[in-house]
Design a protein around this motif. Structure first.
Motif, PDB file in Angstrom:
ATOM      1  N   GLU A  31      -5.766   9.261 -41.520  1.00  0.00           N
ATOM      2  CA  GLU A  31      -5.714   7.784 -40.849  1.00  0.00           C
ATOM      3  C   GLU A  31      -6.863   7.006 -40.984  1.00  0.00           C
ATOM      4  OE1 GLU A  31      -4.081   6.285 -36.535  1.00  0.00           O
ATOM      5  OE2 GLU A  31      -3.333   7.965 -37.085  1.00  0.00           O
ATOM      6  N   PRO A  46      -1.844   0.153 -44.653  1.00  0.00           N
ATOM      7  CA  PRO A  46      -1.042   1.162 -43.810  1.00  0.00           C
ATOM      8  C   PRO A  46       0.257   1.112 -43.763  1.00  0.00           C
ATOM      9  CG  PRO A  46      -2.996   0.714 -42.595  1.00  0.00           C
ATOM     10  CD  PRO A  46      -2.572  -0.529 -43.779  1.00  0.00           C
ATOM     11  N   PRO A  47       1.062   2.214 -43.897  1.00  0.00           N
ATOM     12  CA  PRO A  47       0.614   3.754 -44.115  1.00  0.00           C
ATOM     13  C   PRO A  47       0.706   3.747 -45.551  1.00  0.00           C
ATOM     14  CG  PRO A  47       3.169   3.618 -43.539  1.00  0.00           C
ATOM     15  CD  PRO A  47       2.553   2.282 -43.288  1.00  0.00           C
TER      16      PRO A  47
END
Length: 501
Positions: free
Chosen positions: A239, A275-276
RNA sequence: UCCUCGGUAGCUCAAUGGUAGAGCAUGCGGCUGUUAACCGCAGGGUUGUAGGUUCGAGUCCUACCCGGGGAGCCA
């Protein structure tokens, strides 16, 4: 400090005022009583109009004598002019020649790679290099801002090391007061020590690899950013990588529009970097490589290239017919087009030679191996943004990677692959925490255990889960700028057989 | 280390084994709004190096040197 001159990037704030510019002559056009001087000052380009009846004799002579890259001081009134780069021009009232440059080797025309690389110290002045290296600066700032805003501490790993972490063949060895030392290949191990002290850290420094690589994605000296975070697991690590890349691209899109325009960069693929990012396990990536879908995609790519080649051939034949009756200026344009077509055709032919091999390599990929350059490229062609591949076979990853508790054959590593065929820009993962496991790994990799004594201490005193990754700065720049080769992404590239200038 | 393509004017490139050329750059001349400005004229070459084949080699052969692209490895 108050300056007595103005930078070209600030011209818009001075419309109608008299300003003084200091810079170098980028190009010059002229006629009997009028010169157009394109001035370059590092912040941009501006056209200065010198009319014979509007300046004194010394200024006119200076404009006449000025050669390309001569150093100049020009004073004049700023006028809005939509036709000009930047939208403004300067109506000169005085021109001063500080230094008349000798004949400048780099012309506005095309040059070969070797010639440009030999003149890298001058090539930096060119518009395209200006754009790339300003984006490099933007990316560097963006990386620092991203980490600093999230409480990361910037920490430097040593450049001289005694640890030969990944075998000595790719290390630059130097004499260190009679002992052997090496130029760092990675700040990884020291980064872990710093993360155990400061929580979240990132290194930002040069890295050296003595690989005899001659490809468009290798340098012997490059810059790497290596965050290392205590108590982060693999998912958090991924992440963070995704947020970092998204932030960098957003900052470049917002702050470096002019530079991207100079490069002619297609913005659409960059605008999708949000993202993602798709996440593929190694297993899924292998399945995708071997799939019919991949084979069909490569076949249609080859067909598209063949079609483009036919179109180019048709154009070439038509141009040849027109050539006979064409005016001289038209002939010149046709000549230039012919060279461009020939170049593109050579690229297409190379691609058509490679693609069948790539198709075969993807089709027959065996579970357990690491992806080659072509496999990465093929994978990224399936997606419209960067992808993250995780959980590789442990055998192809570094000794310090943590094993997947659900499948001991796998390591908790991850790579981020840039889209548009650019490939790997990030490599990282979750680190092993168990002392006995690491000692066994070091032995199995035939590494000298005494060199890792300090590293093992990290697993003796409060061993904690932690993760990190390395981001290759030049590869990131190459991708964001859409460059064909990473040698333009660093001011003075160091390659095999290239130590000057 | 291996595979592959190349080396001709300052630069980018042409030239069936038969008189080495063009554009740009440079110099001179022309043109008061040019955008890689344009038009005219001129100078500029030991065809990477060393051998060989041939009446004749930039072109064919051998070796070497230098460079581009790729493989391996990686960020």
């Amino acid at each position: 400090m108050k300056l007595d001159y103005t930078y070209i990037e600030d011209l818009s704030k001075h419309e109608g005022e008299t300003v003084t510019l200091k810079g170098w002559l980028y190009n010059k056009r002229g006629s009997k009583g009028l010169y157009f001087l394109i001035l370059r000052d590092g912040t941009g380009l501006a056209q200065c109009v010198v009319a014979k009846d509007a300046v004194d004799e010394a200024s006119w002579e200076a404009a006449e004598a000025a050669t390309r890259e001569s150093a100049l001081v020009v004073t004049g009134v700023v006028r809005r002019d939509e036709r000009q780069v930047g939208g403004y021009e300067v109506q000169a009232s005085s021109v001063q020649l500080l230094h008349r440059a000798e004949e400048y080797p780099i012309t506005p025309k095309e040059h070969g790679v070797e010639f440009l690389m030999n003149h890298r110290h001058l090539w930096l002045r060119s518009r395209r290099q200006w754009a790339i290296l300003r984006i490099r600066n933007r990316i560097i700032m963006s990386i620092h801002n991203f980490f600093q805003e999230q409480g990361f501490v910037q920490m430097d790993a040593p450049i001289l090391t005694g640890n030969a972490v990944e075998g000595t063949s790719t290390l630059f060895e130097i004499d260190y007061f009679g002992d052997k030392a090496y130029l760092t290949q990675s700040g990884q191990l020291h980064g872990e020590a710093m993360a155990m002290a400061f929580g979240k850290i990132y290194t930002f420094g040069p890295t050296f690899r003595a690989e005899k690589s001659k490809t468009r994605r290798h340098l012997t000296e490059f810059w790497m950013i290596e965050p290392e975070m205590a108590f982060y697991d693999l998912a958090m690590n991924m992440e963070l990588a995704e947020d970092l890349l998204s932030r960098i691209v957003a900052d470049v899109l917002r702050e470096s529009r002019t530079e991207l325009e100079v490069l002619g960069r297609d913005l659409a693929p960059l605008e999708r970097v949000r993202p993602p990012f798709p996440r593929l396990s190694y297993d899924e990536a292998v399945a995708l490589l071997r799939s019919d879908e991949t084979a069909e995609m490569l076949t249609s790519r080859m067909e598209a290239l063949r079609e483009e080649e036919r179109a180019l051939e048709t154009e070439l034949a038509e141009n040849k017919k027109r050539y006979g009756q064409a005016k001289k200026s038209e002939k010149r344009r046709l000549d230039a087009r012919e060279i461009a077509i020939r170049k593109r055709r050579a690229e297409i032919e190379e691609a058509l030679r490679n693609l069948p091999k790539w198709k075969e390599s993807a089709r027959t990929f065996e579970w357990g191996g690491d992806f080659g350059g072509s496999d990465e490229t093929v994978l990224t062609w399936h997606f419209d943004r960067p992808i993250i591949v995780h959980r590789y076979p442990a055998a192809v990853k570094a000794f310090y990677m943590k094993r997947d508790p659900e499948d001991e054959r796998l390591a908790l590593g991850m790579d981020v692959l840039a889209p548009e065929g650019y490939g790997e820009i990030i490599g990282g993962g979750e680190r092993a925490t168990d002392l006995a496991f690491l000692e066994k790994q070091v032995a199995e990799h035939n590494l000298p255990p005494e060199a890792f004594k300090w590293y093992f201490d990290l697993r003796r005193y409060g061993s904690a889960p932690h993760s990190g990754f390395g981001l290759g700065l030049e590869r990131t720049i190459t991708w964001i700028c859409g460059l064909p080769h990473l040698r333009e992404a660093i001011p003075f590239p160091r390659l095999i057989d290239r130590l000057y200038p």
